[in-house]
Design a protein around this motif. Structure first.
Motif, PDB file in Angstrom:
ATOM      1  N   ASN A 134       0.992  -1.150   0.078  1.00 39.79           N
ATOM      2  CA  ASN A 134      -0.073   0.167   0.027  1.00 39.79           C
ATOM      3  C   ASN A 134       0.809   1.353  -0.039  1.00 39.79           C
ATOM      4  OD1 ASN A 134      -2.516  -1.503  -0.101  1.00 39.79           O
ATOM      5  ND2 ASN A 134      -2.792  -1.111   2.089  1.00 39.79           N
ATOM      6  N   ALA A 135       1.769   1.337   0.728  1.00 39.43           N
ATOM      7  CA  ALA A 135       2.869   2.376   0.539  1.00 39.43           C
ATOM      8  C   ALA A 135       3.413   2.602  -0.820  1.00 39.43           C
ATOM      9  CB  ALA A 135       4.064   2.323   1.611  1.00 39.43           C
ATOM     10  N   GLY A 136       3.755   1.424  -1.527  1.00 37.37           N
ATOM     11  CA  GLY A 136       4.146   1.551  -2.711  1.00 37.37           C
ATOM     12  C   GLY A 136       3.013   2.030  -3.887  1.00 37.37           C
ATOM     13  N   ARG A 137       1.915   1.813  -3.615  1.00 40.15           N
ATOM     14  CA  ARG A 137       0.679   2.060  -4.474  1.00 40.15           C
ATOM     15  C   ARG A 137       0.416   3.541  -4.217  1.00 40.15           C
ATOM     16  NH1 ARG A 137      -4.393  -1.178  -2.741  1.00 40.15           N
ATOM     17  NH2 ARG A 137      -5.111  -0.337  -4.564  1.00 40.15           N
ATOM     18  N   LEU A 138       0.739   4.074  -3.072  1.00 39.40           N
ATOM     19  CA  LEU A 138       0.361   5.523  -2.846  1.00 39.40           C
ATOM     20  C   LEU A 138       1.517   6.300  -3.278  1.00 39.40           C
ATOM     21  CD1 LEU A 138      -0.500   5.179   0.894  1.00 39.40           C
ATOM     22  CD2 LEU A 138      -2.014   6.316  -0.648  1.00 39.40           C
ATOM     23  N   LEU A 139       2.621   5.803  -3.392  1.00 31.97           N
ATOM     24  CA  LEU A 139       3.555   6.504  -4.029  1.00 31.97           C
ATOM     25  C   LEU A 139       3.295   6.708  -5.571  1.00 31.97           C
ATOM     26  CD1 LEU A 139       6.925   5.770  -1.741  1.00 31.97           C
ATOM     27  CD2 LEU A 139       5.636   7.781  -1.968  1.00 31.97           C
ATOM     28  N   ALA A 140       2.972   5.609  -6.159  1.00 28.60           N
ATOM     29  CA  ALA A 140       2.896   5.366  -7.445  1.00 28.60           C
ATOM     30  C   ALA A 140       1.661   6.410  -7.827  1.00 28.60           C
ATOM     31  CB  ALA A 140       2.528   3.959  -7.614  1.00 28.60           C
ATOM     32  N   PHE A 141       0.622   6.591  -7.228  1.00 26.46           N
ATOM     33  CA  PHE A 141      -0.341   7.493  -7.534  1.00 26.46           C
ATOM     34  C   PHE A 141       0.034   8.775  -7.591  1.00 26.46           C
ATOM     35  CE2 PHE A 141      -3.475  10.263  -5.517  1.00 26.46           C
ATOM     36  CZ  PHE A 141      -4.530  10.278  -6.748  1.00 26.46           C
ATOM     37  N   ALA A 142       0.713   9.220  -6.578  1.00 21.84           N
ATOM     38  CA  ALA A 142       1.193  10.382  -6.411  1.00 21.84           C
ATOM     39  C   ALA A 142       2.501  10.933  -7.480  1.00 21.84           C
ATOM     40  CB  ALA A 142       1.645  10.889  -4.804  1.00 21.84           C
ATOM     41  N   GLY A 143       3.037  10.000  -8.032  1.00 21.48           N
ATOM     42  CA  GLY A 143       4.252  10.091  -8.827  1.00 21.48           C
ATOM     43  C   GLY A 143       5.358  10.264  -8.088  1.00 21.48           C
ATOM     44  N   ARG A 144       5.421   9.569  -6.947  1.00 22.59           N
ATOM     45  CA  ARG A 144       6.724   9.866  -6.041  1.00 22.59           C
ATOM     46  C   ARG A 144       7.491   8.689  -6.133  1.00 22.59           C
ATOM     47  NH1 ARG A 144       7.208  14.581  -3.157  1.00 22.59           N
ATOM     48  NH2 ARG A 144       9.424  13.639  -3.267  1.00 22.59           N
ATOM     49  N   GLU A 145       7.581   8.150  -6.978  1.00 26.08           N
ATOM     50  CA  GLU A 145       8.362   6.812  -6.879  1.00 26.08           C
ATOM     51  C   GLU A 145       9.871   7.115  -6.531  1.00 26.08           C
ATOM     52  OE1 GLU A 145       6.795   7.747  -9.576  1.00 26.08           O
ATOM     53  OE2 GLU A 145       5.564   6.214 -10.252  1.00 26.08           O
ATOM     54  N   ASP A 146      10.347   8.478  -6.311  1.00 22.84           N
ATOM     55  CA  ASP A 146      11.726   8.602  -5.765  1.00 22.84           C
ATOM     56  C   ASP A 146      11.794   8.381  -4.425  1.00 22.84           C
ATOM     57  OD1 ASP A 146       9.786  10.860  -6.007  1.00 22.84           O
ATOM     58  OD2 ASP A 146      11.206  11.962  -4.676  1.00 22.84           O
ATOM     59  N   ILE A 147      10.513   8.191  -3.741  1.00 18.48           N
ATOM     60  CA  ILE A 147      10.625   8.067  -2.305  1.00 18.48           C
ATOM     61  C   ILE A 147      10.892   6.094  -1.821  1.00 18.48           C
ATOM     62  CG2 ILE A 147       9.849   8.351  -0.027  1.00 18.48           C
ATOM     63  CD1 ILE A 147       8.362  10.672  -1.535  1.00 18.48           C
ATOM     64  N   PRO A 148      12.038   5.988  -1.323  1.00 19.39           N
ATOM     65  CA  PRO A 148      11.949   4.561  -1.255  1.00 19.39           C
ATOM     66  C   PRO A 148      11.194   4.218  -0.179  1.00 19.39           C
ATOM     67  CG  PRO A 148      14.004   5.748  -0.157  1.00 19.39           C
ATOM     68  CD  PRO A 148      13.239   7.025  -0.960  1.00 19.39           C
ATOM     69  N   VAL A 149      10.741   2.820  -0.024  1.00 15.22           N
ATOM     70  CA  VAL A 149       9.867   2.002   0.929  1.00 15.22           C
ATOM     71  C   VAL A 149      10.926   1.038   1.218  1.00 15.22           C
ATOM     72  CG1 VAL A 149       7.850   0.685   1.221  1.00 15.22           C
ATOM     73  CG2 VAL A 149       7.703   2.672  -0.307  1.00 15.22           C
ATOM     74  N   PHE A 150      10.719   0.779   2.706  1.00 14.75           N
ATOM     75  CA  PHE A 150      11.393  -0.257   3.528  1.00 14.75           C
ATOM     76  C   PHE A 150      10.703  -1.047   4.307  1.00 14.75           C
ATOM     77  CE2 PHE A 150      14.347   3.264   2.387  1.00 14.75           C
ATOM     78  CZ  PHE A 150      15.503   2.543   1.771  1.00 14.75           C
ATOM     79  N   ALA A 151      10.581  -2.203   4.168  1.00 18.62           N
ATOM     80  CA  ALA A 151       9.535  -3.083   4.889  1.00 18.62           C
ATOM     81  C   ALA A 151      10.506  -3.238   6.265  1.00 18.62           C
ATOM     82  CB  ALA A 151       9.607  -4.384   4.051  1.00 18.62           C
ATOM     83  N   GLY A 152       9.352  -3.123   7.275  1.00 18.09           N
ATOM     84  CA  GLY A 152      10.046  -3.192   8.434  1.00 18.09           C
ATOM     85  C   GLY A 152       9.556  -4.564   9.125  1.00 18.09           C
ATOM     86  N   ALA A 153       8.929  -4.502  10.669  1.00 13.00           N
ATOM     87  CA  ALA A 153       8.609  -5.392  11.387  1.00 13.00           C
ATOM     88  C   ALA A 153       7.070  -6.182  11.148  1.00 13.00           C
ATOM     89  CB  ALA A 153       8.272  -5.100  12.993  1.00 13.00           C
ATOM     90  N   ALA A 154       7.445  -7.247  10.814  1.00  9.99           N
ATOM     91  CA  ALA A 154       6.223  -8.072  10.608  1.00  9.99           C
ATOM     92  C   ALA A 154       5.379  -8.622  11.826  1.00  9.99           C
ATOM     93  CB  ALA A 154       6.603  -9.392   9.870  1.00  9.99           C
ATOM     94  N   THR A 155       6.158  -8.614  13.043  1.00 10.76           N
ATOM     95  CA  THR A 155       5.547  -9.034  14.180  1.00 10.76           C
ATOM     96  C   THR A 155       6.029  -8.157  15.139  1.00 10.76           C
ATOM     97  OG1 THR A 155       7.299 -10.394  14.822  1.00 10.76           O
ATOM     98  CG2 THR A 155       5.190 -11.462  13.469  1.00 10.76           C
ATOM     99  N   PRO A 156       5.068  -7.990  16.461  1.00 15.09           N
ATOM    100  CA  PRO A 156       5.467  -7.164  17.532  1.00 15.09           C
ATOM    101  C   PRO A 156       6.603  -7.682  18.154  1.00 15.09           C
ATOM    102  CG  PRO A 156       3.346  -7.753  17.601  1.00 15.09           C
ATOM    103  CD  PRO A 156       3.711  -8.366  16.536  1.00 15.09           C
ATOM    104  N   LEU A 157       7.359  -6.963  19.055  1.00 15.56           N
ATOM    105  CA  LEU A 157       8.758  -7.309  19.738  1.00 15.56           C
ATOM    106  C   LEU A 157       8.638  -8.715  20.367  1.00 15.56           C
ATOM    107  CD1 LEU A 157       9.942  -4.013  21.593  1.00 15.56           C
ATOM    108  CD2 LEU A 157      10.809  -5.241  19.446  1.00 15.56           C
ATOM    109  N   SER A 158       7.458  -8.895  21.176  1.00 14.81           N
ATOM    110  CA  SER A 158       7.442 -10.144  22.070  1.00 14.81           C
ATOM    111  C   SER A 158       6.238 -10.887  22.266  1.00 14.81           C
ATOM    112  CB  SER A 158       8.124 -10.075  23.254  1.00 14.81           C
ATOM    113  OG  SER A 158       7.205  -8.703  23.902  1.00 14.81           O
TER     114      SER A 158
END
Length: 307
Positions: A52-76
């Motif tokens: 979804n982050a990538g979709r929003l950037l594609a819509f806005a024409g801001r593919e210059d902004i990188p997206v980095f996947a983070g935590a898939a689960t909580p800490l503990s």
């Protein structure tokens, strides 16, 4: 007078309808330079929030902004079930294009570390719209980088009102209370924007229709997102704009009233997880406690419709 230099920000997010509105507001605001977006599981799983982050950037024409996947689960603890409020795609079925770029290979915390160590200390702000897992991991694993953050502005918690996932708990802090506790107790510059304030910023159908009528692409997309919000709830007269309040505070802090509160975060039972308690044993945090709701809605509309 010359314009102030845009503030370098990172958006940490789990889009999310109201996340999406906040992101579009940031993209429309020349006051920000967005270094990148980091994603976290929250409203829905990490694959979908990252997409979804990538979709929003594609819509806005801001593919210059990188997206980095983070935590898939909580800490503990196990992650929460996805919220039905945001639909199966996490973003209310909005008509967004597919991402035109894949997320970066570098994990979110590794990239955040590199960014913070390369930029001057205090010059990067983190605007946090979801569970605080990525930021907590940065604090725990790379404190030398975390200590260089200028300020964290996070939507999360509830102080005096009822919670939205428990009597005293708000979703973002409840979803990973251990992470919230790490961030709140860290002593890093932190502004919390709780439900007490975000419930005062309410978009009506008239507001959405006025945005749509402008014909401006970002405004029309926000109107569509708001319509999705209305369709997924029985309370259709207005909807609180939780996450956009983070961007609105960063843009116009004078429209909010801050209090310095000593807070602790409960990491106890499911019902109390993420609950905030004020007390002498807590860590001093700035908390937004009131807002000029009509003025910030005017600001949101003005940014989305600016040429």
């Amino acid at each position: 007078m010359p314009h102030a230099k845009p503030r370098l920000i990172v958006i940490d997010t789990d889009p999310g309808i109201d996340d999406a509105i906040g992101i579009l507001l940031a993209l429309a605001s020349p006051e920000f330079t967005i270094a990148g977006m980091t994603t976290v599981a929250g409203n829905i799983g990490i694959e979908t929030t990252t997409r979804n982050a990538g979709r929003l950037l594609a819509f806005a024409g801001r593919e210059d902004i990188p997206v980095f996947a983070g935590a898939a689960t909580p800490l503990s603890r196990p992650g929460p079930e996805p919220l039905n409020l945001h639909g199966k795609d996490g973003i209310g079925g909005a008509d967004l294009p597919d991402p035109t770029k894949q997320p970066e290979n570098q994990p979110a915390v590794a990239w955040l570390t590199e960014l913070l160590l390369n930029e001057s200390a205090g010059t990067v702000d983190v605007l946090a719209l979801g569970p605080l897992t990525n930021i907590a991991r940065l604090i725990l694993e790379k404190p030398e980088a975390a200590n260089r953050i200028g300020r964290i502005i996070a939507m999360g918690g509830v102080v005096h009102e009822a919670g939205n996932v428990g009597p005293r708990s708000e979703f973002n802090l409840w979803a990973d209370p251990e992470a919230a506790a790490v961030v709140v107790s860290s002593g890093l510059p932190l502004v919390l924007v709780p439900l007490d304030v975000t419930r005062q910023v309410r978009a009506t159908r008239d507001f959405a229709e006025a945005l749509s009528a402008t014909g401006m692409p970002l405004a029309a997309m926000v109107a569509d997102l708001l319509e999705s919000y209305f369709e997924t709830t029985t309370h259709r007269e207005s909807r609180p704009l939780h996450d956009p309040c983070v961007m609105l505070f960063a843009l116009a802090p004078e429209l909010f009233r801050l209090e310095d509160l000593r807070l602790t975060v409960s990491t106890g039972s499911t019902e109390e997880a993420g609950a905030l308690t004020i007390g002498e044993k807590g860590t001093l945090v700035q908390v937004a406690m009131s807002v000029d709701g009509s003025a910030v809605l005017d600001l949101l509309a003005a940014k989305l419709t600016a040429i």
